[in-house]
Design an enzyme around this catalytic site. Sequence first.
Site, PDB file in Angstrom:
ATOM      1  N   SER A  46       0.850  -1.078   0.083  1.00  0.00           N
ATOM      2  CA  SER A  46       0.288   0.155   0.408  1.00  0.00           C
ATOM      3  C   SER A  46       0.862   1.480  -0.047  1.00  0.00           C
ATOM      4  CB  SER A  46      -1.328  -0.128   1.251  1.00  0.00           C
ATOM      5  OG  SER A  46      -2.002   1.055   1.821  1.00  0.00           O
ATOM      6  N   TYR A  76      -2.481   0.710   9.942  1.00  0.00           N
ATOM      7  CA  TYR A  76      -2.421  -0.286   8.784  1.00  0.00           C
ATOM      8  C   TYR A  76      -1.173   0.011   7.912  1.00  0.00           C
ATOM      9  CZ  TYR A  76      -3.682  -0.616   4.374  1.00  0.00           C
ATOM     10  OH  TYR A  76      -3.887  -0.752   3.048  1.00  0.00           O
ATOM     11  N   LYS A 121       1.592  -2.366   5.793  1.00  0.00           N
ATOM     12  CA  LYS A 121       2.011  -2.303   4.729  1.00  0.00           C
ATOM     13  C   LYS A 121       3.522  -2.526   4.726  1.00  0.00           C
ATOM     14  CE  LYS A 121      -2.165  -3.772   3.439  1.00  0.00           C
ATOM     15  NZ  LYS A 121      -2.336  -4.353   2.070  1.00  0.00           N
TER      16      LYS A 121
END
Length: 255
Positions: free
Chosen positions: A145, A157, A161
Site C-alpha cells: 500500500s 495499517y 503495509k
Amino acid sequence: MRLADKSVVITGAGSGVGRASALLFAAEGARVVCADVRADWAAETVELVTKNGGTALAHHCDVTVESDVEAAVAAATRNFGRLDVMFNNAGVTGLKPGSTFELDTTEDFERLTTINVRGVFYGCKHAVRTFKAQGGGGVIVNTGSIAGMVGFGSVIYGATKAAINQLTRGVAIECAADDIRCNAICPGTMPLTNFIRVGDGPPPEEYLRMAAGLQPNGRYVTAEDCAAAALFLASDDARNVTGVLLPVDGGYVAR
C-alpha cells in the site's frame, strides 16, 4: 495470453482486487486457485471465471493459519502440476471512521498485524519453498500500500503495509539467484471495493469525489487498475523486475 498455462494462487480472491485479478489472470491463460477465508465468495469468483471460459478452483484459506496457506499452495501443485505465481493479496484495513491512533486497541493491533503481515509471510515462505523444490524460478506478487510508503493516516495499517513492502524487497534480494521474483503493488484509495467501504450499498457520490481528489490525476483507484498492475508483475513482461513497490495511486507518492 501473458499467463498461458501458468498456475497461480491468489489469496483474498473472493472480492475486490483478488476477484478482479482472478478474472484477469484467467483471461490471460492462467489456472487459478481462488483462496479466501469466505468460501462462498471464493466459489462466486470461480463461477465468474468459468463462465468466461477460464480455469479456477475455490479453496478455503485463512491466511493467519500457516497450514491453510500451505494447503492452498499444495492445491495448485496437486491440481495444476506446479506453482508459477503466488499473489499474496488478502488483507484488512481496520478502518474505523472517526478513530485515531491513540484509540486503537491491542486487539486492533493484533488483528491487523496477524492478517496483513503474517499472511504475506506465510504466502512468501511456502511459495519460495515450492519454487525451489520445483526448480525454474517463480513469481511472488504482494499487495502492499502507499500507506506503507508515506504517512497516510491509519497508523497501524500503514505499519503493516510497510512491513509487507520491506518483506517484498528482502525476499527479492535473497531469492534473486534462484530466479524467484518478488514485487508488490501499492494501491491508493479504492472506494469501490469492500476493502475500505463503509456501510452497505454503493458509496455516496461525495465520497467518490473525495477519494478521486486524493489522487493528483483526479481518479480514484479501482480493483481492475490493481489487477492490471499485478498482471504485469506476474508476467514474463516483468522478467527483469524484482524488489519493486509499484504505486497504483494516480501520482500520490510522487508529490
